[in-house]
Design an enzyme around this catalytic site. Structure first.
Site, PDB file in Angstrom:
ATOM      1  N   SER A   8     -74.201-143.313  18.190  1.00  0.00           N
ATOM      2  CA  SER A   8     -73.999-141.867  18.254  1.00  0.00           C
ATOM      3  C   SER A   8     -72.613-141.604  18.809  1.00  0.00           C
ATOM      4  O   SER A   8     -72.070-142.405  19.567  1.00  0.00           O
ATOM      5  CB  SER A   8     -75.052-141.193  19.143  1.00  0.00           C
ATOM      6  OG  SER A   8     -74.833-141.513  20.504  1.00  0.00           O
ATOM      7  N   CYS A   9     -72.038-140.481  18.392  1.00  0.00           N
ATOM      8  CA  CYS A   9     -70.731-140.075  18.905  1.00  0.00           C
ATOM      9  C   CYS A   9     -70.801-138.588  19.226  1.00  0.00           C
ATOM     10  O   CYS A   9     -71.726-137.895  18.803  1.00  0.00           O
ATOM     11  CB  CYS A   9     -69.629-140.360  17.892  1.00  0.00           C
ATOM     12  SG  CYS A   9     -69.730-139.406  16.362  1.00  0.00           S
ATOM     13  N   PRO A  10     -69.828-138.067  19.986  1.00  0.00           N
ATOM     14  CA  PRO A  10     -69.906-136.668  20.407  1.00  0.00           C
ATOM     15  C   PRO A  10     -70.029-135.678  19.256  1.00  0.00           C
ATOM     16  O   PRO A  10     -70.743-134.694  19.365  1.00  0.00           O
ATOM     17  CB  PRO A  10     -68.600-136.468  21.185  1.00  0.00           C
ATOM     18  CG  PRO A  10     -68.291-137.821  21.732  1.00  0.00           C
ATOM     19  CD  PRO A  10     -68.727-138.771  20.655  1.00  0.00           C
TER      20      PRO A  10
END
Length: 502
Positions: A8-10
């Site tokens: 996951s990333c921002p």
């Protein structure tokens, strides 16, 4: 070995899926099985419990809190950032293998072994945490921007046909009540008003969504109500997206503070549905109107006036700066700052020739340069690249045309000292030329596919071609300087290696 992973990333867009692909490829290359759950903006499909049960270890390639961590209890775990997995997937996999081996060698029960073998959790600094909160808000805001912006642009495009002389002004002046009282299916003017009004409604959620999901990132669901209300009030008092950012943090931290209070057992049941939304919304709303609103409104009005007063000569340096920002970190903080600056400005755009529309065009054109430059470079000089890089170059054509700057990340990760300056050079040229040519764009995304919505589309494409050519030449020249060392690395690397470090 068998591994499960979560990425996951921002923003939940490119890095999330690139990390997943890199881990899967690294696993195949090393003879391991890696199954990844992507917790991205498109949602996620939870891993099959049977797959988790059969796994030897767990990899967290995440910049956000992993959802439902309890599923992986009792298994050796490594915790790295998403960029680490994109840039060095084989290294992350090796770390996971070492964690499993350490757990097996300890000879203690599985759960205890996992505690011994698991790498210590990453320490996230205050600055990084704030950036994560902000990027979460931006990721939820972008779909509103994309849907609303493209519909508004289509409405303006139809209006230019329906009212040949002053379409952009006419479509905004028509009373929207005509849509539900006297809509004519064959009337092009009514269709242009319909598209414009739907787009404007979607755009109206921009600041509330930004504020609400910043608060959500901080306090989870208790932050949503005060965040939405704070963002809406920020728009009403003229504080704009800057006010939305401020109200998001206020709402989030107020809701978090209330949610962590120890209260009598009889009050706990009403805390999440009555007390927290009531108190957090009251505090956030009052602070927005009385404290945050006035200064933020003054800053926002000043910024709007400054942009409106810029002449062509001043816009060119601005285009160069935005081009440099778009190409520096390819979807990172600087890239997102430039993009959000452009998209939020569209709310004040009145036509495709306005200053705000020209800024959007410059940002989009510059963001398309890096993937297109490496795509062309891998086609023209294939011997300079590894087999996997040549394959990535093919997909970079589509990514570049679609305004997905992250398509150049594998190349920047493998050789940052030569790739990033080359990208920035081409981006600066494209941004400056787009401004000089006067091309404007009311759609916040779409790349080449929204060319019909661009004013002076041929000049826009010319600026893109020139900037891409400059960047491509710089890439080839700088890559050729170290051709000998590159060739040696490529020769020594496994044929299916994902990244090759120069």
């Amino acid at each position: 070995m068998k591994f499960v992973a979560v990425s996951s990333c921002p923003t939940g867009i490119a890095h999330t899926y690139m990390a997943a692909e890199a881990l899967e490829q690294a696993g195949r290359a090393a003879g391991h099985e890696v199954v990844v759950e992507t917790q991205g903006s498109a949602g996620s499909t939870p891993l099959d419990p049977a797959v988790i049960a059969a796994a030897d270890g767990v990899i967290y390639a995440a910049d956000l809190e992993v959802r439902d961590k309890g599923r992986f209890a009792g298994k050796p775990t490594v915790d790295v950032g998403v960029k680490k997995a994109v840039h060095d997937a084989p290294g992350v996999l090796a770390q996971a293998v070492a964690s499993v081996e350490a757990a097996r060698a300890s000879g203690v029960p599985a759960a205890a072994a996992a505690a011994v073998a698991a790498a210590p959790a990453r320490k996230v600094g205050t600055g990084t945490r704030i950036r994560q909160y902000l990027m979460t808000g931006v990721s939820y805001m972008i779909p509103f921007v994309a849907a609303g912006g493209i519909l508004i642009a289509l409405g303006f495009m139809l209006a230019s046909v329906a009212w040949p002389e002053n379409g952009a002004i006419e479509v905004t002046a028509v009373d929207q009540s005509v849509l539900w009282t006297a809509f004519e299916w064959g009337n092009l003017q009514h269709w242009s008003v319909l598209l414009f009004r739907i787009g404007a409604a979607a755009f109206g959620f921009l600041v509330p969504a930004l504020s609400a999901y910043i608060a959500y990132a901080i306090a989870d669901r208790p932050g949503l109500v005060p965040g939405f209300v704070g963002g809406t009030l920020a728009g009403l008092v003229g504080a704009g997206f800057l006010g939305g950012i401020a109200t998001g943090f206020i709402a989030g931290f107020v809701a978090l503070w209330l949610a962590t209070r120890k209260v009598p057992k009889g009050v706990r049941g009403v805390m999440p549905v009555v007390v927290i939304p009531l108190v957090a919304t009251l505090v956030t709303g009052a602070l927005t109107i009385l404290v945050v609103g006035p200064p933020m409104s003054a800053i926002n009005n000043g910024l709007t006036s400054w942009l409106g007063g810029l002449g062509t000569t001043a816009l060119v340096p601005l285009g160069i700066i935005l081009g440099l920002m778009m190409c520096f970190d390819l979807g990172g903080p600087l890239n997102k700052v430039a993009y959000v600056f452009a998209t939020t400005g569209l709310a004040n755009a009145t036509s495709a020739s306005s200053t705000e529309a020209r800024i959007m065009a410059a940002v989009m054109a510059a963001g398309m340069v890096p993937p297109l430059a490496v795509a062309v470079a891998t086609t023209l000089r294939p011997k300079l690249w590894s087999e996997s890089e040549r394959e990535s170059g093919k997909s970079a054509y589509l990514l570049g045309l679609s305004f997905i700057s992250e398509g150049a990340i594998p190349f920047a990760a493998a050789d940052p000292l030569r790739m990033i300056p080359s990208f920035m050079l081409g981006g600066a040229v494209t941004g400056g030329l787009t401004m000089a040519f006067g091309s404007g764009l009311l759609a916040p995304h779409g790349g080449f596919w929204v060319t019909p919505l661009i004013s002076s589309p041929l000049l826009f494409l010319l600026a893109l071609v020139i900037g891409t050519a400059v960047s491509c030449v710089a890439v080839i020249v700088l890559k050729s300087i170290g051709k000998g060392s590159d060739a040696q690395v490529v020769a020594e690397a496994p044929k299916d290696s994902t990244l090759v470090t120069a």
